[in-house]
Motif scaffolding. Structure first.
Motif, short mmCIF file in Angstrom:
data_model
loop_
_atom_site.label_atom_id
_atom_site.label_comp_id
_atom_site.label_asym_id
_atom_site.label_seq_id
_atom_site.Cartn_x
_atom_site.Cartn_y
_atom_site.Cartn_z
N LEU A 7 -2.80 5.90 8.57
CA LEU A 7 -2.42 6.90 7.58
C LEU A 7 -0.94 6.82 7.26
O LEU A 7 -0.54 6.86 6.10
CB LEU A 7 -2.79 8.30 8.08
CG LEU A 7 -2.45 9.46 7.15
CD1 LEU A 7 -3.23 9.33 5.84
CD2 LEU A 7 -2.73 10.78 7.82
N VAL A 8 -0.11 6.67 8.28
CA VAL A 8 1.34 6.56 8.06
C VAL A 8 1.66 5.30 7.27
O VAL A 8 2.48 5.33 6.34
CB VAL A 8 2.10 6.59 9.41
CG1 VAL A 8 3.57 6.26 9.22
CG2 VAL A 8 1.93 7.95 10.07
N ASP A 9 1.00 4.19 7.59
CA ASP A 9 1.22 2.96 6.84
C ASP A 9 0.79 3.13 5.38
O ASP A 9 1.47 2.67 4.46
CB ASP A 9 0.44 1.79 7.46
CG ASP A 9 1.05 1.31 8.76
OD1 ASP A 9 2.25 1.58 9.00
OD2 ASP A 9 0.32 0.68 9.54
N PHE A 10 -0.33 3.80 5.18
CA PHE A 10 -0.84 4.04 3.83
C PHE A 10 0.16 4.86 3.02
O PHE A 10 0.48 4.54 1.88
CB PHE A 10 -2.19 4.74 3.92
CG PHE A 10 -2.93 4.85 2.62
CD1 PHE A 10 -3.37 3.72 1.96
CD2 PHE A 10 -3.19 6.09 2.06
CE1 PHE A 10 -4.06 3.81 0.77
CE2 PHE A 10 -3.88 6.20 0.87
CZ PHE A 10 -4.32 5.05 0.22
N VAL A 19 -0.67 10.00 -2.20
CA VAL A 19 -1.58 10.39 -1.12
C VAL A 19 -2.01 11.84 -1.30
O VAL A 19 -3.20 12.18 -1.17
CB VAL A 19 -0.92 10.17 0.26
CG1 VAL A 19 -1.77 10.78 1.36
CG2 VAL A 19 -0.71 8.69 0.51
N VAL A 20 -1.08 12.72 -1.62
CA VAL A 20 -1.41 14.13 -1.83
C VAL A 20 -2.36 14.27 -3.02
O VAL A 20 -3.32 15.02 -2.96
CB VAL A 20 -0.13 14.97 -2.03
CG1 VAL A 20 -0.46 16.38 -2.46
CG2 VAL A 20 0.68 14.99 -0.75
N SER A 21 -2.10 13.53 -4.08
CA SER A 21 -2.97 13.58 -5.27
C SER A 21 -4.37 13.12 -4.93
O SER A 21 -5.35 13.74 -5.35
CB SER A 21 -2.40 12.70 -6.38
OG SER A 21 -1.15 13.17 -6.79
N LEU A 22 -4.51 12.04 -4.18
CA LEU A 22 -5.83 11.55 -3.79
C LEU A 22 -6.56 12.57 -2.92
O LEU A 22 -7.76 12.79 -3.09
CB LEU A 22 -5.70 10.22 -3.05
CG LEU A 22 -5.25 9.04 -3.89
CD1 LEU A 22 -5.01 7.82 -2.99
CD2 LEU A 22 -6.26 8.72 -4.97
#
Length: 55
Positions: A7-10, A19-22
Protein backbone atom coordinates in the motif's frame (compact mmCIF):
# COMPACT_ATOMS: atom_id res chain seq x y z
CA UNK A 1 3.09 -6.47 6.92
CA UNK A 2 3.54 -7.16 3.22
CA UNK A 3 0.11 -5.70 2.48
CA UNK A 4 1.00 -2.49 4.28
CA UNK A 5 4.28 -2.19 2.37
CA UNK A 6 2.47 -2.74 -0.92
CA UNK A 7 0.00 0.00 0.00
CA UNK A 8 2.81 2.42 0.87
CA UNK A 9 4.58 1.61 -2.40
CA UNK A 10 1.33 2.12 -4.30
CA UNK A 11 0.76 5.51 -2.67
CA UNK A 12 4.32 6.65 -3.28
CA UNK A 13 4.16 5.61 -6.93
CA UNK A 14 0.87 7.19 -7.97
CA UNK A 15 0.27 9.79 -5.34
CA UNK A 16 -1.94 10.28 -2.35
CA UNK A 17 -4.80 12.13 -4.09
CA UNK A 18 -5.23 9.36 -6.63
CA UNK A 19 -5.33 6.69 -3.93
CA UNK A 20 -7.95 8.64 -1.98
CA UNK A 21 -10.00 9.13 -5.16
CA UNK A 22 -9.89 5.41 -5.96
CA UNK A 23 -10.93 4.53 -2.42
CA UNK A 24 -13.87 6.93 -2.49
CA UNK A 25 -14.97 5.71 -5.93
CA UNK A 26 -14.93 2.12 -4.67
CA UNK A 27 -17.09 3.01 -1.66
CA UNK A 28 -19.44 5.06 -3.80
CA UNK A 29 -19.83 2.17 -6.25
CA UNK A 30 -21.01 -0.11 -3.46
CA UNK A 31 -23.60 2.43 -2.34
CA UNK A 32 -24.85 2.97 -5.89
CA UNK A 33 -25.26 -0.78 -6.36
CA UNK A 34 -27.28 -0.91 -3.13
CA UNK A 35 -29.48 1.92 -4.34
CA UNK A 36 -30.01 0.15 -7.68
CA UNK A 37 -31.18 -2.99 -5.88
CA UNK A 38 -33.53 -0.99 -3.68
CA UNK A 39 -35.02 0.85 -6.65
CA UNK A 40 -35.55 -2.43 -8.51
CA UNK A 41 -37.29 -3.94 -5.48
CA UNK A 42 -39.48 -0.87 -5.14
CA UNK A 43 -40.39 -0.97 -8.83
CA UNK A 44 -41.37 -4.63 -8.60
CA UNK A 45 -43.45 -3.97 -5.44
CA UNK A 46 -45.23 -1.10 -7.17
CA UNK A 47 -45.85 -3.20 -10.25
CA UNK A 48 -47.29 -5.97 -8.07
CA UNK A 49 -49.53 -3.57 -6.20
CA UNK A 50 -50.74 -2.00 -9.43
CA UNK A 51 -51.53 -5.38 -10.98
CA UNK A 52 -53.54 -6.32 -7.88
CA UNK A 53 -55.60 -3.15 -8.24
CA UNK A 54 -54.24 -1.49 -5.13
CA UNK A 55 -53.16 1.75 -6.82
Amino acid sequence: MAGYENLVDFISNIGFPIVVSLYLLHRMEQRVEGLERTIQELASELAGAKSNGKE
